[in-house]
Design a protein around this motif. Sequence first.
Motif, mmCIF file in Angstrom:
data_model
loop_
_atom_site.group_PDB
_atom_site.id
_atom_site.type_symbol
_atom_site.label_atom_id
_atom_site.label_comp_id
_atom_site.label_asym_id
_atom_site.label_seq_id
_atom_site.Cartn_x
_atom_site.Cartn_y
_atom_site.Cartn_z
ATOM 1 N N CYS A 157 0.821 -1.214 0.000
ATOM 2 C CA CYS A 157 0.000 0.000 0.000
ATOM 3 C C CYS A 157 0.856 1.266 0.000
ATOM 4 C CB CYS A 157 -0.903 0.037 1.232
ATOM 5 S SG CYS A 157 -2.085 -1.309 1.336
ATOM 6 N N ARG A 158 0.350 2.277 -0.658
ATOM 7 C CA ARG A 158 0.996 3.580 -0.647
ATOM 8 C C ARG A 158 0.232 4.582 0.210
ATOM 9 N NH1 ARG A 158 2.761 5.286 -6.634
ATOM 10 N NH2 ARG A 158 3.918 6.800 -5.390
ATOM 11 N N VAL A 159 -1.051 4.336 0.447
ATOM 12 C CA VAL A 159 -1.815 5.251 1.298
ATOM 13 C C VAL A 159 -1.360 5.094 2.747
ATOM 14 C CG1 VAL A 159 -3.841 5.282 -0.206
ATOM 15 C CG2 VAL A 159 -3.692 3.586 1.642
ATOM 16 N N PRO A 160 -1.571 6.119 3.569
ATOM 17 C CA PRO A 160 -1.192 6.012 4.982
ATOM 18 C C PRO A 160 -1.927 4.889 5.695
ATOM 19 C CG PRO A 160 -1.597 8.306 4.380
ATOM 20 C CD PRO A 160 -2.059 7.472 3.232
ATOM 21 N N LEU A 161 -1.176 4.133 6.484
ATOM 22 C CA LEU A 161 -1.728 3.065 7.315
ATOM 23 C C LEU A 161 -1.654 3.466 8.778
ATOM 24 C CD1 LEU A 161 0.012 -0.045 5.684
ATOM 25 C CD2 LEU A 161 -2.304 0.794 5.230
ATOM 26 N N PHE A 162 -2.704 3.184 9.514
ATOM 27 C CA PHE A 162 -2.743 3.448 10.951
ATOM 28 C C PHE A 162 -2.948 2.123 11.673
ATOM 29 C CE2 PHE A 162 -3.692 7.449 9.065
ATOM 30 C CZ PHE A 162 -3.301 8.430 9.955
ATOM 31 N N GLY A 163 -2.049 1.798 12.597
ATOM 32 C CA GLY A 163 -2.224 0.600 13.396
ATOM 33 C C GLY A 163 -3.198 0.854 14.532
ATOM 34 N N ILE A 164 -4.081 -0.111 14.787
ATOM 35 C CA ILE A 164 -5.047 -0.001 15.875
ATOM 36 C C ILE A 164 -5.080 -1.316 16.641
ATOM 37 C CG2 ILE A 164 -7.053 -0.820 14.557
ATOM 38 C CD1 ILE A 164 -8.705 1.361 16.011
ATOM 39 N N GLY A 165 -5.459 -1.240 17.909
ATOM 40 C CA GLY A 165 -5.601 -2.438 18.725
ATOM 41 C C GLY A 165 -4.465 -2.575 19.719
ATOM 42 N N GLY A 166 -4.743 -2.256 20.976
ATOM 43 C CA GLY A 166 -3.736 -2.404 22.020
ATOM 44 C C GLY A 166 -2.582 -1.428 21.912
ATOM 45 N N ILE A 167 -2.809 -0.288 21.286
ATOM 46 C CA ILE A 167 -1.729 0.688 21.090
ATOM 47 C C ILE A 167 -1.475 1.462 22.377
ATOM 48 C CG2 ILE A 167 -0.945 2.680 19.788
ATOM 49 C CD1 ILE A 167 -1.208 0.174 18.079
#
Length: 208
Positions: A157-167
């Motif tokens: 992927c080239r679009v921004p990725l956001f990690g979620i879950g237990g951050i």
Amino acid sequence: MDRVDFSLYLVTDRHQTGGRSLRDVVRAALRAGVRAVQLREKDLPTRSLLALARDLAELARAYEARVLVNDRADVCLAAGSAGVHLPAEGLPVSAARGLVGPGRLIGRSAHSADEAARAEAEGADFVVLGPIFETPSKRAFGPPIGLNELERARMRCRVPLFGIGGITKDRVRDVRKAGAHGVAVVGSVMAAEDVARAARELLCALEG
């Protein structure tokens, strides 16, 4: 302005605020520097959701921040909010784009690298991928996918990725190292005793 000019994406849950009003919690986060909020109150009736969306969108504009409404393109438009956030199994991005127009943001949730790549192909502006770590709020979406899946998504992927879950602030570095543009959080800010401090610590970790 970049379409995705934020690295911390705050997802609301008024059931985790410890009795405080959602507006007060969001305002404290905005004052601390949060610039993007997803209004995700799925159990509210439409009229109540619309009133809340209008209120938070107006509040966010005072801080040059943006509010995206979860799943409801109609409420997004009626409230004048900055965009809509689509669940993984929600409305197709193309359909949402036809409703909200080219000027509003569209985020998409994903639970695998395949789903993230598909969201990008459909035209999502950014993707929230997870759950990366174990967290009670995401158990319905299955076991944690881990940092390796985030790395695979980044490669595709080239679009921004956001990690979620237990951050948490201590995990931000690993999430960024795996290729995330930023992180999305719920309880670590919503449930924090000191909301502003929790938000600032996450922002500092992201900047570091």
